[in-house]
Design an enzyme around this catalytic site. Structure first.
Site, mmCIF file in Angstrom:
data_model
loop_
_atom_site.group_PDB
_atom_site.id
_atom_site.type_symbol
_atom_site.label_atom_id
_atom_site.label_comp_id
_atom_site.label_asym_id
_atom_site.label_seq_id
_atom_site.Cartn_x
_atom_site.Cartn_y
_atom_site.Cartn_z
ATOM 1 N N GLU A 67 20.860 -7.503 15.420
ATOM 2 C CA GLU A 67 21.411 -7.458 14.168
ATOM 3 C C GLU A 67 22.315 -6.214 14.300
ATOM 4 O OE1 GLU A 67 18.463 -7.911 10.941
ATOM 5 O OE2 GLU A 67 19.455 -6.341 9.900
ATOM 6 N N ASP A 68 22.327 -5.420 14.948
ATOM 7 C CA ASP A 68 23.162 -4.094 14.775
ATOM 8 C C ASP A 68 23.670 -3.646 16.108
ATOM 9 O OD1 ASP A 68 22.148 -3.906 12.154
ATOM 10 O OD2 ASP A 68 20.535 -2.511 12.576
#
Ligand SMILES: Nc1nc2c(ncn2[C@@H]2O[C@H](COP(=O)(O)OP(=O)(O)O)[C@@H](OP(=O)(O)OP(=O)(O)O)[C@H]2O)c(=O)[nH]1
Ligand SMILES: [Mn+2]
Length: 178
Positions: A67-68
């Site tokens: 996600e990051d």
């Protein structure tokens, strides 16, 4: 890499995550290194949830990498195997979607998740809510904090019946926030 995993796999995984998150910080005023969050989520599972399944612990460490950071699911599979890839897939939001839809999908998907993914989701919420009780993240309004509590209570409701100790701690947090 199922339950026969060795301590060296967990350490290799922690190191992989530390490298991936190395330039990221939490949004608190001390700008704590982001890696404190996934390590803290894994620690909630071992210390508070009594979980000792290495797949769950490694998925917790990895839970925000795709996600990051630039991490891919294929990279996770080739380093840590298909089971861990699948748990991380279940706990990863599609950042290409609008925020409202991502948040709605978390509520929708919570009850359909695997046992392992539910554990990681519960511990992730507990960690983030405790952070919010300590401090309002930089750039967040009071309303955004309130909305996070209301939204995460809905997600947690779809995860219940998974780990009583962690759910009881979440209930304490929700009770003290009203
Ligand atoms: N409470 C808190 N959160 C912080 C801080 N720094 C970064 N975050 C991250 O902010 C995310 C929650 O913010 P939101 O506004 O709901 O979501 P968004 O970043 O996806 O847009 C969490 O992501 P997440 O872990 O992927 O979980 P979630 O989006 O499923 O809640 C959390 O890890 C901090 O200092 N305090
Ligand atoms: Mn997280």
């Amino acid at each position: 890499m199922p339950s026969g995993s060795k301590i060296s796999d967990i350490v290799r995984c922690a190191n992989f995550c530390a490298v991936k998150h190395q330039n990221q910080r939490r949004l608190n005023k001390d700008q704590t290194p982001y890696i404190n969050h996934p390590i803290g989520v894994a620690c909630i599972l071992t210390e508070e949830g009594g979980i000792d399944n290495p797949d769950v612990i490694m998925a917790a460490l990895l839970h925000d990498t795709v996600e990051d950071t630039d991490t891919t699911f294929d990279e996770i599979e080739s380093n840590f195997g298909p089971k861990i890839r699948s748990i991380v897939e279940e706990v990863t939001d599609d950042k290409a979607l609008p925020k409202m839809e991502r948040k709605f999908l978390q509520i929708e998907n919570a009850p359909k998740s695997s046992y392992e993914a539910k554990l990681v989701k519960l511990a992730d919420k507990l960690y983030n809510l405790r952070d919010l009780q300590k401090e309002t993240p930089s750039g967040w309004t009071v309303d955004r904090v309130k909305e996070y509590f209301l939204w995460s209570a809905q997600v947690v409701n779809g995860l219940r019946g998974t780990n009583k100790a962690i759910e009881d701690k979440l209930d304490e947090v929700f009770a003290s926030s009203v």
